[in-house]
Design a protein around this motif. Structure first.
Motif, PDB file in Angstrom:
ATOM      1  N   ASP A   8       0.824  -1.207   0.000  1.00  0.00           N
ATOM      2  CA  ASP A   8       0.000   0.000   0.000  1.00  0.00           C
ATOM      3  C   ASP A   8       0.860   1.260   0.000  1.00  0.00           C
ATOM      4  O   ASP A   8       0.349   2.353  -0.226  1.00  0.00           O
ATOM      5  N   ARG A   9       2.180   1.134   0.200  1.00  0.00           N
ATOM      6  CA  ARG A   9       3.070   2.291   0.293  1.00  0.00           C
ATOM      7  C   ARG A   9       4.101   2.402  -0.830  1.00  0.00           C
ATOM      8  O   ARG A   9       4.551   3.499  -1.142  1.00  0.00           O
ATOM      9  N   ARG A  10       4.516   1.266  -1.388  1.00  0.00           N
ATOM     10  CA  ARG A  10       5.649   1.298  -2.314  1.00  0.00           C
ATOM     11  C   ARG A  10       5.748   0.020  -3.143  1.00  0.00           C
ATOM     12  O   ARG A  10       5.085  -0.974  -2.871  1.00  0.00           O
ATOM     13  N   PHE A  11       6.608   0.090  -4.164  1.00  0.00           N
ATOM     14  CA  PHE A  11       7.064  -1.088  -4.892  1.00  0.00           C
ATOM     15  C   PHE A  11       8.464  -1.404  -4.384  1.00  0.00           C
ATOM     16  O   PHE A  11       9.271  -0.497  -4.166  1.00  0.00           O
ATOM     17  N   MET A  12       8.754  -2.675  -4.221  1.00  0.00           N
ATOM     18  CA  MET A  12      10.092  -3.116  -3.867  1.00  0.00           C
ATOM     19  C   MET A  12      10.530  -4.158  -4.886  1.00  0.00           C
ATOM     20  O   MET A  12       9.749  -5.048  -5.239  1.00  0.00           O
ATOM     21  N   VAL A  13      11.762  -4.047  -5.357  1.00  0.00           N
ATOM     22  CA  VAL A  13      12.329  -5.022  -6.287  1.00  0.00           C
ATOM     23  C   VAL A  13      13.495  -5.702  -5.587  1.00  0.00           C
ATOM     24  O   VAL A  13      14.414  -5.038  -5.094  1.00  0.00           O
ATOM     25  N   PHE A  14      13.442  -7.023  -5.547  1.00  0.00           N
ATOM     26  CA  PHE A  14      14.469  -7.823  -4.897  1.00  0.00           C
ATOM     27  C   PHE A  14      15.166  -8.699  -5.920  1.00  0.00           C
ATOM     28  O   PHE A  14      14.553  -9.155  -6.883  1.00  0.00           O
ATOM     29  N   GLY A  15      16.434  -8.978  -5.692  1.00  0.00           N
ATOM     30  CA  GLY A  15      17.132  -9.989  -6.463  1.00  0.00           C
ATOM     31  C   GLY A  15      16.693 -11.348  -5.966  1.00  0.00           C
ATOM     32  O   GLY A  15      16.415 -11.525  -4.782  1.00  0.00           O
ATOM     33  N   SER A  16      16.606 -12.311  -6.893  1.00  0.00           N
ATOM     34  CA  SER A  16      16.171 -13.643  -6.510  1.00  0.00           C
ATOM     35  C   SER A  16      17.160 -14.717  -6.934  1.00  0.00           C
ATOM     36  O   SER A  16      17.002 -15.867  -6.591  1.00  0.00           O
ATOM     37  N   GLY A  17      18.145 -14.362  -7.700  1.00  0.00           N
ATOM     38  CA  GLY A  17      19.127 -15.341  -8.146  1.00  0.00           C
ATOM     39  C   GLY A  17      18.838 -15.839  -9.546  1.00  0.00           C
ATOM     40  O   GLY A  17      17.860 -15.449 -10.187  1.00  0.00           O
ATOM     41  N   THR A  18      19.682 -16.712 -10.018  1.00  0.00           N
ATOM     42  CA  THR A  18      19.609 -17.195 -11.392  1.00  0.00           C
ATOM     43  C   THR A  18      18.558 -18.277 -11.590  1.00  0.00           C
ATOM     44  O   THR A  18      17.966 -18.366 -12.650  1.00  0.00           O
ATOM     45  N   PHE A  19      18.297 -19.077 -10.575  1.00  0.00           N
ATOM     46  CA  PHE A  19      17.441 -20.234 -10.756  1.00  0.00           C
ATOM     47  C   PHE A  19      16.106 -20.171 -10.032  1.00  0.00           C
ATOM     48  O   PHE A  19      15.222 -20.952 -10.323  1.00  0.00           O
ATOM     49  N   SER A  20      15.933 -19.293  -9.086  1.00  0.00           N
ATOM     50  CA  SER A  20      14.713 -19.265  -8.285  1.00  0.00           C
ATOM     51  C   SER A  20      13.856 -18.044  -8.585  1.00  0.00           C
ATOM     52  O   SER A  20      14.356 -16.932  -8.681  1.00  0.00           O
ATOM     53  N   GLN A  21      12.550 -18.281  -8.698  1.00  0.00           N
ATOM     54  CA  GLN A  21      11.601 -17.194  -8.875  1.00  0.00           C
ATOM     55  C   GLN A  21      10.875 -16.851  -7.583  1.00  0.00           C
ATOM     56  O   GLN A  21      10.005 -15.993  -7.580  1.00  0.00           O
ATOM     57  N   THR A  22      11.211 -17.493  -6.488  1.00  0.00           N
ATOM     58  CA  THR A  22      10.482 -17.235  -5.247  1.00  0.00           C
ATOM     59  C   THR A  22      11.372 -16.861  -4.061  1.00  0.00           C
ATOM     60  O   THR A  22      10.855 -16.463  -3.027  1.00  0.00           O
ATOM     61  N   VAL A  23      12.670 -16.977  -4.187  1.00  0.00           N
ATOM     62  CA  VAL A  23      13.569 -16.654  -3.084  1.00  0.00           C
ATOM     63  C   VAL A  23      13.878 -15.160  -3.105  1.00  0.00           C
ATOM     64  O   VAL A  23      14.267 -14.615  -4.127  1.00  0.00           O
ATOM     65  N   ILE A  24      13.688 -14.505  -1.970  1.00  0.00           N
ATOM     66  CA  ILE A  24      13.961 -13.073  -1.851  1.00  0.00           C
ATOM     67  C   ILE A  24      15.328 -12.904  -1.202  1.00  0.00           C
ATOM     68  O   ILE A  24      15.529 -13.295  -0.060  1.00  0.00           O
TER      69      ILE A  24
END
Length: 122
Positions: free
Chosen positions: A45-61
């Motif tokens: 509700d306040r912001r967008f955050m972009v995290f790296g997740s690595g080369t193989f995972s789409q769910t690890v923050i």
């Protein structure tokens, strides 16, 4: 549990007290920016955050890369991939996350998804 559900569940530890997550999705770096692996985008509700997740995972923050104001429009999802930009990060989002993109836009409330420009700005 869907991949989006896993992303949102794991993002709970990254938000501030009282901050509400509106949605989350994984994205791939564009050809121009490749090499950085997957990105995880969380909309609150306040912001967008972009995290790296690595080369193989789409769910690890892993690590916070970018924060941006919440009021930006990410683009209309269509086709197999939709291009979105959050701050300085331009990414491709797979169609499996299009429902998340729509939910994020609907959570803004005052704007209609159909009244926004398409992802190319036309």
């Amino acid at each position: 549990m869907t991949m989006a559900d896993k992303i949102i569940q794991r993002a709970q530890t990254q938000v501030e007290p009282g901050e509400v997550i509106h949605g989350g999705f994984a994205a791939q770096m564009t050809i121009q920016n490749r090499g950085g692996g997957y990105r995880i985008v969380i909309a609150t509700d306040r912001r967008f955050m972009v995290f790296g997740s690595g080369t193989f995972s789409q769910t690890v923050i892993k690590r916070l890369i970018e924060e941006s104001p919440r009021d930006q429009f990410l683009g209309k999802p269509s086709g197999l991939f939709c291009t979105v930009t959050v701050g300085r990060e331009t990414m491709k989002v797979n169609f499996r996350y299009f429902d998340q993109l729509r939910a994020i836009h609907l959570a803004l409330g005052s704007r209609s998804l159909n009244s926004q420009p398409d992802a190319k700005g036309a």
